[in-house]
Design an enzyme around this catalytic site. Structure first.
Site, short mmCIF file in Angstrom:
data_model
loop_
_atom_site.label_atom_id
_atom_site.label_comp_id
_atom_site.label_asym_id
_atom_site.label_seq_id
_atom_site.Cartn_x
_atom_site.Cartn_y
_atom_site.Cartn_z
N TYR A 36 0.58 -1.12 -0.66
CA TYR A 36 0.19 0.27 -0.11
C TYR A 36 1.06 1.41 -0.24
CZ TYR A 36 -4.45 -2.52 1.25
OH TYR A 36 -5.79 -3.51 1.15
N ASP A 90 -0.83 -18.72 0.71
CA ASP A 90 -1.47 -19.14 0.27
C ASP A 90 -1.56 -20.56 0.15
OD1 ASP A 90 1.20 -20.15 -0.46
OD2 ASP A 90 0.42 -20.42 -3.00
N ASP A 111 -4.92 -7.67 4.80
CA ASP A 111 -5.87 -7.34 4.47
C ASP A 111 -7.11 -8.53 4.28
OD1 ASP A 111 -7.90 -5.79 3.65
OD2 ASP A 111 -7.43 -5.96 1.71
N ASP A 169 -10.43 -11.05 6.33
CA ASP A 169 -11.73 -10.63 5.41
C ASP A 169 -11.96 -12.81 6.02
OD1 ASP A 169 -12.27 -8.27 4.70
OD2 ASP A 169 -13.72 -8.95 3.40
N LYS A 212 5.71 -14.50 1.99
CA LYS A 212 5.69 -14.46 0.22
C LYS A 212 6.96 -14.56 -0.10
CE LYS A 212 3.54 -16.59 -3.15
NZ LYS A 212 3.20 -17.83 -2.93
C1 IPM Z 1 -9.57 -2.42 5.20
C2 IPM Z 1 -10.31 -1.66 3.89
C3 IPM Z 1 -9.14 -0.96 3.02
C4 IPM Z 1 -7.87 -1.94 3.24
C5 IPM Z 1 -9.35 -0.76 1.78
C6 IPM Z 1 -10.73 0.11 2.16
C7 IPM Z 1 -8.69 0.74 1.54
O1 IPM Z 1 -10.18 -2.90 3.32
O2 IPM Z 1 -9.23 -1.45 6.12
O3 IPM Z 1 -9.23 -4.33 4.86
O4 IPM Z 1 -7.45 -2.58 2.53
O5 IPM Z 1 -6.82 -1.80 3.73
MN MN Z 2 -10.14 -5.12 4.08
#
Ligand code: IPM
Ligand code: MN
Ligand code: NAD
Length: 355
Positions: free
Chosen positions: A140, A223, A247, A251, A190
């Protein structure tokens, strides 16, 4: 003690969950003998569509003196995400040097995981890990550019940047957390494919690990880690990962522990020179915006992380307790993401009664 907290509800359900969570945070602060003074900033994509700016030019200066920031979410179907996120949320993480992103994933009693065998009934179905995500650089870093735009030979370069100091900060934070937990760190890497950045990353993990002889460290390629977070999520304790890997893995962490609507997050400025920011892991969820059914618990739990950061343990504990009790109670309202038919407001009212 009165804390001066900035809120940026942002877009979509970000607005709904922040508005819902605020009174609960006030209540838990009050019970703990402190107080919150809010300053709300109505920044976001509506503002962008009206004025061309996601926040005012001096927005970051205005945030700098607050004790902490509570953010909802940023992102709007009418404007590209790289415009909105680069206009509001990502600059806060970077400008305020919030290098440490801490994201717990806990399967609470009463919550069903989509994974078979993982619930409060089973003995070894306990999921409780935390991801330490590097938060201001890596993939990022925002280093790169585009050239020859519009031609066949158009090119885009997006470079990942790993600094020794940035990597050391996140890795050390992960090991320090492991000492307070089960003394296990998983380094997600990785380095088989990324021979510069990720190899230095691994070397730094080894160096820092030497300072923590009681902490065991495993190394997993990202992975394989993605697979193992589904196959054996109960075996993780502390995970340390780069910005993008963290990130993605968070999720996965959110959904294996029941819902995006439950996952909180802290973006921490280690020195305290700038405010830290607390926000749910989820986004603005345009698919459910305006329906009044967004799960506010991720934001409430982010509020608990905010109180922990301010060293207001009692306020953090009471919020945690109320959420845990609610989730464990089969009669309590829950939002559709958790299989219920309750609204955001139902969940908040019930939590208020428990507080
Ligand atoms: C998160 C989000 C952000 C990230 C996006 C919206 C830029 O997905 O906070 O997890 O990737 O950090
Ligand atoms: Mn995210
Ligand atoms: P999302 O997290 O907004 O939604 C993913 C799925 O989870 C959707 O089905 C949504 O309905 C559900 N969900 C999320 N939060 C929920 C909640 N509290 N209660 C119930 N269900 C919930 O991810 P997305 O759809 O990929 O992104 C939507 C927008 O949000 C995009 O513009 C994206 O860039 C942005 N985004 C912002 C942040 C942030 O500001 N921190 C984080 C992630 C995504």
């Amino acid at each position: 003690m009165a804390y001066d907290i900035a809120t940026i509800p942002g877009d979509g359900i970000g607005v709904e969950v922040v508005e819902a969570a605020r009174p609960l945070l006030e209540l838990s602060a009050d019970d703990a003998g402190c107080a919150i003074e809010w300053t709300e900033y109505d920044w976001g994509t509506e503002r962008y569509l009206e004025t061309g700016g996601m926040m005012p030019e001096d927005g970051l200066d205005r945030l700098a003196d607050h004790d902490a920031i509570l953010l909802g979410a940023v992102g709007h179907p009418d404007v590209p995400d790289h415009v909105t996120l680069r206009g509001l949320m990502l600059p806060i993480r970077k400008t305020f040097d919030q290098q440490i992103c801490k994201r717990p994933a806990v399967l609470y009693e009463g919550v069903e995981s989509p994974l078979r065998g993982y619930d409060s009934e089973s003995d070894d179905g306990d999921i409780d890990f935390v991801v330490f995500r590097e938060n201001t650089e890596g993939e990022y870093a925002d280093v790169g550019g585009r050239a020859h735009v519009g031609f066949d030979h158009e090119v885009a370069v997006q470079s990942a940047v790993y600094t020794r100091t940035g990597t050391e900060v996140i890795v050390r934070a992960a090991f320090e957390e492991a000492k307070r937990r089960e003394q296990r760190v998983t380094n997600v890497t990785k380095s088989n494919a990324q021979a510069y950045g990720m190899v230095m990353w691994d070397e730094i993990v080894e160096e820092v690990a030497a300072e923590f002889p009681d902490v065991t460290v495993d190394r997993l390629l990202v992975d394989a880690a993605s697979m193992d977070l589904i196959r054996r999520p109960d075996e993780f304790d502390v995970i340390v990962a780069s910005n993008l890997f963290g990130d993605i893995l968070t999720d996965i962490g959110a959904i294996v522990t029941g819902s995006m609507g439950l996952a909180p997050s802290a973006n921490i400025n280690r020195e305290g020179a700038y405010p830290s920011m607390f926000e749910p892991v989820h986004g603005s969820a345009p698919d459910i915006e305006g329906e009044g059914v967004a799960n506010p618990l991720a934001t409430v739990l982010s509020g608990a992380m905010l109180f922990e950061h301010l060293d207001e343990r009692d306020a953090a504990d009471s919020l945690h307790r109320a959420v845990e009790e609610q989730l464990a109670d089969p009669e309590a309202p829950r939002t559709p993401d958790l299989g219920g038919d309750g609204t955001t407001a139902d969940v908040i009212t019930d939590l208020r009664d428990r507080l």
